[in-house]
Design an enzyme around this catalytic site. Structure first.
Site, PDB file in Angstrom:
ATOM      1  N   GLY A 200       0.809  -1.322   0.044  1.00 23.87           N
ATOM      2  CA  GLY A 200      -0.090  -0.013  -0.132  1.00 23.87           C
ATOM      3  C   GLY A 200       0.898   1.131   0.010  1.00 23.87           C
ATOM      4  O   GLY A 200       2.004   1.309  -0.114  1.00 23.87           O
TER       5      GLY A 200
ATOM      6  N   LEU B 189       1.527   3.783   2.439  1.00 19.23           N
ATOM      7  CA  LEU B 189       2.639   3.942   3.251  1.00 19.23           C
ATOM      8  C   LEU B 189       3.382   2.873   3.206  1.00 19.23           C
ATOM      9  O   LEU B 189       4.720   3.116   3.731  1.00 19.23           O
ATOM     10  CB  LEU B 189       1.812   4.000   4.854  1.00 19.23           C
ATOM     11  CG  LEU B 189       2.768   4.416   5.889  1.00 19.23           C
ATOM     12  CD1 LEU B 189       3.704   5.591   5.805  1.00 19.23           C
ATOM     13  CD2 LEU B 189       1.977   4.299   7.309  1.00 19.23           C
TER      14      LEU B 189
ATOM     15  N   THR C  55      -6.324   6.761  12.289  1.00 18.85           N
ATOM     16  CA  THR C  55      -6.798   7.683  11.536  1.00 18.85           C
ATOM     17  C   THR C  55      -7.804   8.722  12.351  1.00 18.85           C
ATOM     18  O   THR C  55      -8.088   8.662  13.177  1.00 18.85           O
ATOM     19  CB  THR C  55      -7.915   7.072  10.597  1.00 18.85           C
ATOM     20  OG1 THR C  55      -8.609   7.997   9.597  1.00 18.85           O
ATOM     21  CG2 THR C  55      -8.875   6.148  11.158  1.00 18.85           C
ATOM     22  N   ASP C  56      -7.728   9.954  11.733  1.00 21.13           N
ATOM     23  CA  ASP C  56      -8.519  11.040  12.288  1.00 21.13           C
ATOM     24  C   ASP C  56     -10.029  10.859  12.272  1.00 21.13           C
ATOM     25  O   ASP C  56     -10.873  11.430  12.944  1.00 21.13           O
ATOM     26  CB  ASP C  56      -8.140  12.399  11.509  1.00 21.13           C
ATOM     27  CG  ASP C  56      -8.459  12.246   9.945  1.00 21.13           C
ATOM     28  OD1 ASP C  56      -8.302  11.201   9.483  1.00 21.13           O
ATOM     29  OD2 ASP C  56      -9.224  13.058   9.131  1.00 21.13           O
TER      30      ASP C  56
ATOM     31  N   TYR D 188     -15.966   2.826   9.060  1.00 14.96           N
ATOM     32  CA  TYR D 188     -14.469   3.025   9.067  1.00 14.96           C
ATOM     33  C   TYR D 188     -13.689   3.330  10.242  1.00 14.96           C
ATOM     34  O   TYR D 188     -13.016   2.782  10.987  1.00 14.96           O
ATOM     35  CB  TYR D 188     -14.057   3.894   7.941  1.00 14.96           C
ATOM     36  CG  TYR D 188     -12.405   4.213   7.825  1.00 14.96           C
ATOM     37  CD1 TYR D 188     -11.634   2.931   7.578  1.00 14.96           C
ATOM     38  CD2 TYR D 188     -11.916   5.196   7.806  1.00 14.96           C
ATOM     39  CE1 TYR D 188     -10.233   3.277   7.543  1.00 14.96           C
ATOM     40  CE2 TYR D 188     -10.929   5.650   7.734  1.00 14.96           C
ATOM     41  CZ  TYR D 188      -9.608   4.541   7.898  1.00 14.96           C
ATOM     42  OH  TYR D 188      -8.441   4.906   7.739  1.00 14.96           O
TER      43      TYR D 188
ATOM     44  N   TRP E 135      -5.674  12.388   5.786  1.00 16.90           N
ATOM     45  CA  TRP E 135      -5.516  13.074   4.488  1.00 16.90           C
ATOM     46  C   TRP E 135      -4.226  12.325   3.638  1.00 16.90           C
ATOM     47  O   TRP E 135      -3.303  13.335   3.114  1.00 16.90           O
ATOM     48  CB  TRP E 135      -5.564  14.656   4.502  1.00 16.90           C
ATOM     49  CG  TRP E 135      -6.876  15.087   4.681  1.00 16.90           C
ATOM     50  CD1 TRP E 135      -7.675  14.515   5.668  1.00 16.90           C
ATOM     51  CD2 TRP E 135      -7.344  16.289   4.498  1.00 16.90           C
ATOM     52  NE1 TRP E 135      -8.760  15.336   5.983  1.00 16.90           N
ATOM     53  CE2 TRP E 135      -8.508  16.571   5.331  1.00 16.90           C
ATOM     54  CE3 TRP E 135      -7.020  17.502   3.715  1.00 16.90           C
ATOM     55  CZ2 TRP E 135      -9.272  17.840   5.153  1.00 16.90           C
ATOM     56  CZ3 TRP E 135      -7.749  18.674   3.636  1.00 16.90           C
ATOM     57  CH2 TRP E 135      -9.010  18.621   4.348  1.00 16.90           C
TER      58      TRP E 135
END
Length: 287
Positions: free
Chosen positions: A14, A16, A106-107, A130, A155
């Site tokens: 992926g 990252l 995640t945010d 999610y 983001w």
């Protein structure tokens, strides 16, 4: 070449994961191992155990996740298996083998209804499947793996894989006008910068375990982010700001998800570039 403590990367194909490989090569770091995906299925506890027994890793970086935000609203069980159960499988083995787990979150664990940068002690209140399943993944870790870093980001983009920057460039070549949401505010994160932060944790052998926020500095809206992308690319695209209500999606997005990075800078000694600086760096790499 500098040798890292043996580190296994899950989800290495992926965005990252590819950035981690790139940064490790640029820094001449050895010891980062990306097992074949057939062997690195986080939903297969027996396969995971074999990897742990073979490599005896000092660190695990888990980039594997279910990230299809809208599809998750219909695929709740699958999202939960990957984002919670897979993390639980890794955390249990990390605890057993004395391995440090670096988990990417995640945010989206936040509702985004405020207007102040979000700190690690703010109560998470996810408003999407999610976000909920990623939070559940965070929550299983402390009881199983005492040595852990959970890093929430937002983001994410880079020159690798699919992301907002590459989507805008593609659409900008196809259209002369785009309507972009302006009332969702956050901070882009260049995945190369995040990869650098993660490798810094491993190189420094930090024991400042816990929960951290990491994105680039500053804040922006999706509209302003897109406008900056087209300015740097030179594409003559007219951008039209629209409200979220004019672009309905199955999953609700946080309206304000600016992450406060004070803790990661102070505890880990990480320097973080402004998002515009990193966007320019990404364009230099793309060209």
């Amino acid at each position: 070449m500098t040798a890292l403590n043996t580190t296994l990367v899950f989800g290495a194909s992926g965005q990252l994961g590819q950035c981690l490989t790139q940064v490790a090569q640029e820094r001449n770091l050895n010891g980062l191992i990306s097992p074949p995906e057939a062997q690195a299925n986080i939903l297969n506890p027996n396969g995971l155990r074999s990897l742990f027994e073979q490599h005896r890793p000092a660190y695990i970086i888990n980039c594997a996740a279910y990230t299809a935000v809208d599809k998750a609203e219909d695929e709740v069980d699958l999202a939960r298996r990957v984002n919670r159960d897979g993390v639980e499988n890794l955390a249990r083995l990390c605890g057993e083998f004395g391995t440090t787990l670096i988990q990417i979150s995640t945010d989206f664990v936040f509702a985004g209804t405020g207007n102040q940068p979000l700190v690690e002690t703010d109560a998470p209140t996810p408003i999407s499947v999610y976000g909920l399943t990623k939070l559940e993944g965070e929550q299983v870790i402390p009881g199983l793996a005492p040595k852990y870093f959970i890093i929430r980001t937002s983001w994410l983009y880079s020159e690798f894989a699919g992301n907002f920057v590459k989507t805008m460039l593609k659409l900008g070549r196809e259209r002369d006008e785009l309507r972009i949401v302006w009332d969702q505010v956050g901070t882009p994160c260049y995945a190369i910068d995040l990869a650098g932060c993660i490798l810094h944790i491993i190189e420094s052998q930090s024991q400042a375990y816990g929960l951290y926020h990491y994105s680039n500095e500053g804040l922006t809206s999706w509209y302003d982010f897109a406008t900056a992308i087209f300015e740097l690319s030179g594409l003559p695209v007219k951008t039209i700001p629209i409200r979220t209500a004019e672009y309905p999606t199955k999953a609700t997005r946080p309206a304000y998800s600016v992450l406060d990075k004070t803790k990661v800078k102070q505890a880990l000694g990480v320097a973080i570039p402004h998002w515009r600086t990193s966007l320019r760096t990404c364009f230099e790499r793309l060209s």
